[in-house]
Design an enzyme around this catalytic site. Sequence first.
Site, PDB file in Angstrom:
ATOM      1  N   ASP A 141       0.839  -1.096  -0.020  1.00 16.91           N
ATOM      2  CA  ASP A 141      -0.067  -0.106  -0.086  1.00 16.91           C
ATOM      3  C   ASP A 141       0.732   1.236   0.140  1.00 16.91           C
ATOM      4  O   ASP A 141       0.725   2.294   0.529  1.00 16.91           O
ATOM      5  CB  ASP A 141      -1.006  -0.027   1.241  1.00 16.91           C
ATOM      6  CG  ASP A 141      -2.137   1.052   1.071  1.00 16.91           C
ATOM      7  OD1 ASP A 141      -2.186   1.512  -0.015  1.00 16.91           O
ATOM      8  OD2 ASP A 141      -2.715   1.420   2.181  1.00 16.91           O
ATOM      9  N   ARG A 282       2.663  13.190  10.455  1.00 15.73           N
ATOM     10  CA  ARG A 282       1.282  12.956   9.682  1.00 15.73           C
ATOM     11  C   ARG A 282       1.051  11.794  10.221  1.00 15.73           C
ATOM     12  O   ARG A 282       1.463  10.664  10.209  1.00 15.73           O
ATOM     13  CB  ARG A 282       1.737  12.774   8.326  1.00 15.73           C
ATOM     14  CG  ARG A 282       0.273  12.423   7.409  1.00 15.73           C
ATOM     15  CD  ARG A 282       0.606  12.069   6.023  1.00 15.73           C
ATOM     16  NE  ARG A 282      -0.460  11.902   5.329  1.00 15.73           N
ATOM     17  CZ  ARG A 282      -1.114  10.578   5.038  1.00 15.73           C
ATOM     18  NH1 ARG A 282      -0.526   9.625   5.767  1.00 15.73           N
ATOM     19  NH2 ARG A 282      -2.303  10.236   4.240  1.00 15.73           N
ATOM     20  N   ASP A 284      -1.684   8.891  10.216  1.00 21.26           N
ATOM     21  CA  ASP A 284      -2.499   8.405   8.768  1.00 21.26           C
ATOM     22  C   ASP A 284      -3.718   7.890   9.484  1.00 21.26           C
ATOM     23  O   ASP A 284      -3.741   6.951  10.605  1.00 21.26           O
ATOM     24  CB  ASP A 284      -1.595   7.203   8.302  1.00 21.26           C
ATOM     25  CG  ASP A 284      -2.274   6.781   6.978  1.00 21.26           C
ATOM     26  OD1 ASP A 284      -2.798   7.424   6.103  1.00 21.26           O
ATOM     27  OD2 ASP A 284      -2.785   5.290   7.170  1.00 21.26           O
ATOM     28  N   GLU A 326      -4.875  12.999   9.286  1.00 27.87           N
ATOM     29  CA  GLU A 326      -5.119  12.509   7.625  1.00 27.87           C
ATOM     30  C   GLU A 326      -6.556  11.949   8.078  1.00 27.87           C
ATOM     31  O   GLU A 326      -6.660  10.842   8.429  1.00 27.87           O
ATOM     32  CB  GLU A 326      -4.392  11.564   7.340  1.00 27.87           C
ATOM     33  CG  GLU A 326      -4.355  11.352   5.722  1.00 27.87           C
ATOM     34  CD  GLU A 326      -5.274  10.127   5.527  1.00 27.87           C
ATOM     35  OE1 GLU A 326      -5.839   9.981   4.311  1.00 27.87           O
ATOM     36  OE2 GLU A 326      -5.201   9.267   6.284  1.00 27.87           O
TER      37      GLU A 326
END
Length: 657
Positions: A141, A282, A284, A326
């Site tokens: 991914d 970040r 996720d 996110e």
Amino acid sequence: MYEQISHSLLNEILDELKPHIRRRDLRHFYTRLGANFYAIHSLFHLLYGNRDDFKAKMLNLVEVMANQYIQRNDELKQLDVEREKDHNWFLSQKWVGMALYTEGFTGNLVSMKSRLSYLQELGINMVHLMPILDCPQGASDGGYAVSNFRNVDGRVGSMEDLESLGASMRKRDILLALDVVVNHTSNEHEWAQKAQTGDPKYQDYYHVFDNRDIPDMFEETMPEIFPETAPGNFTWDETMEKWVMTVFNHYQWDLDYSNPTVFIEMLDIILFWANKGADIVRLDAVAFLWKKIGTTCQNEREAHLILQLMKDCCQVTAPGVLFIAEAIVAPVEITKYFGEDAVIAKECEIAYNATFMALLWDAVATRNTLLLNRGIKSLPEKLDRATWLNYVRCHDDIGLGFDDRDILLAGYDPQAHRRFLIDYFTGAYVDSIARGFPFGQNKKTGDARISGSLASLVGLEAALAQGDQEAIDRAIKLILLLHSVIFSFGGIPLLHYGDEIGTLNDYSFLQDEHKKDDNRWIHRPKIDWKKAQLRQQHGSIEQRIFDGLKRMIATRKRIPAFADFNNRELLEVTNSHLFVFQRIHPEQPTNSILVVANFDANPQYLDMHDLGGHIRPQYSQVRDLYSGESPAMFKKQLVVPPYRFYWLISQQPEAVV
Ligand code: OTU
């Protein structure tokens, strides 16, 4: 805040800390721990207070924060103190970001270093390196299936390479943003492998079930994220002979945050990367952190508590580090990831503005701003000390994540309008030269999202194939127009690598068996540096886009009204092809900027009366800061050429009413 129960617990914990922690000079650590302890204790108690090992886990948590503080180097500690003083530093208009895959951009972390000057040439000073941690050799991914959270993937380099790149970035005043995939691990992660061998400790890290009873209950209300490639939310694991929750791909095992050990492990990893020099982490898929039967398992209250707790703990150890949420969720839900209160219930300082992104694409397809204006109006106010990440596209698909009610209010039928948008961007609509592809089509719900590079979605690919010069010009103008709004809207603009030179769809993923079923790879290109070189050739497509963006970035950095202090006012004007808003200068209202963007392929007129008490520009009294020109006026109407934008300032302060 002083609260007796928390305070006596803190005293107990400090007494129990291991000698190597106690002996250190931890002045800053202790002041911050004291300031945040009540919040940390309360949140940890809300989540895990019913457990017998609550106190022991609380001690573990403080140890992790203290140990990582001890590991944090002096340079970073100094930066923490500076950022504590100037805590609004990230709201400045000076920041402009780009997200990129190291492999696709330059190959590896070493060669990345030599491309920093390219980024600086454009004006980029924040780089989000897409996942670079150990992940399976096959499908991973795009690195979002992590098999070791503390190791750099050998295919892009080593930890030393990353640290050296980070140091070079810091010298150039470029911020480094790194991912921590908090929601799941790869099935090849050590924890998953131990779970597979039957170790109950590690089975408790995940959602593991002997039979389908509970999974079936969950499935009643859980949507599917990748319905085509990974239907359902659970995977049968042959080795373990059990079902495991896998919301994304079958090889991505969801972590179970009802286990405090999982929280502590993941916090330790966040702080580990903070100590490796990440300015921004970040996080996720944060909407998915808490699973509850009978819900969609997204945006649950506990997911927010976990983020608040992560933030409070990170502020103790590494207060200079920011979080990006996110959360690609409904408009009313997105803003919640900033937290409820900037001081007492804070979550992430930055969040992806997925709603704005999707609305911009609606304006591209419809050539009007009916839904864009409507959608922006219903986006809840965000907190001060929080900012958006504004983007035109990212590495993921484009989801039409706006509200059906807004579609209705804009005058369309929701289902038909969504269908139209999919048809438009996949080129099925008669009038469209977009070259996108449907992603995540769900036969049951009729839902679909869109893949495709920015340039191909705005028609550049088809225009080139047809040798249609006018269509090429239109595509270039649209690319610039879309960026002009993300640069001026308020927030940190985030470019997607390759878009700065008009990179088309990259079809090579079809040749890779691990990528061919995931068409998001079509817009995760390998940069052709020979093509990038054409940016220096006057009149080339690359030069027109690159120089346009470069000029916009430089101009943005000079406009203080573009800093994000919730200083935007949307102006609804009669002409529905125009997107118009004002950015108010916090101290000097006369230096406010009027942004006007024409989403239509024909010239449009802005009636000055529409601006009410705002700027009333007279001919030659307004100037576009981007081009330096004064736009044409005709009978008290401002003329806006096709796909053109203006960043207008009144030249004579008297002209402002
Ligand atoms: C994120 O995506 C990443 O950006 C994707 O690249 C990953 O595949 C995914 O997590 C799993 O790690 O979680 O909150 O529609 O928008 O999967 C939203 C697809 C996410 C993405 C969605 C997203």
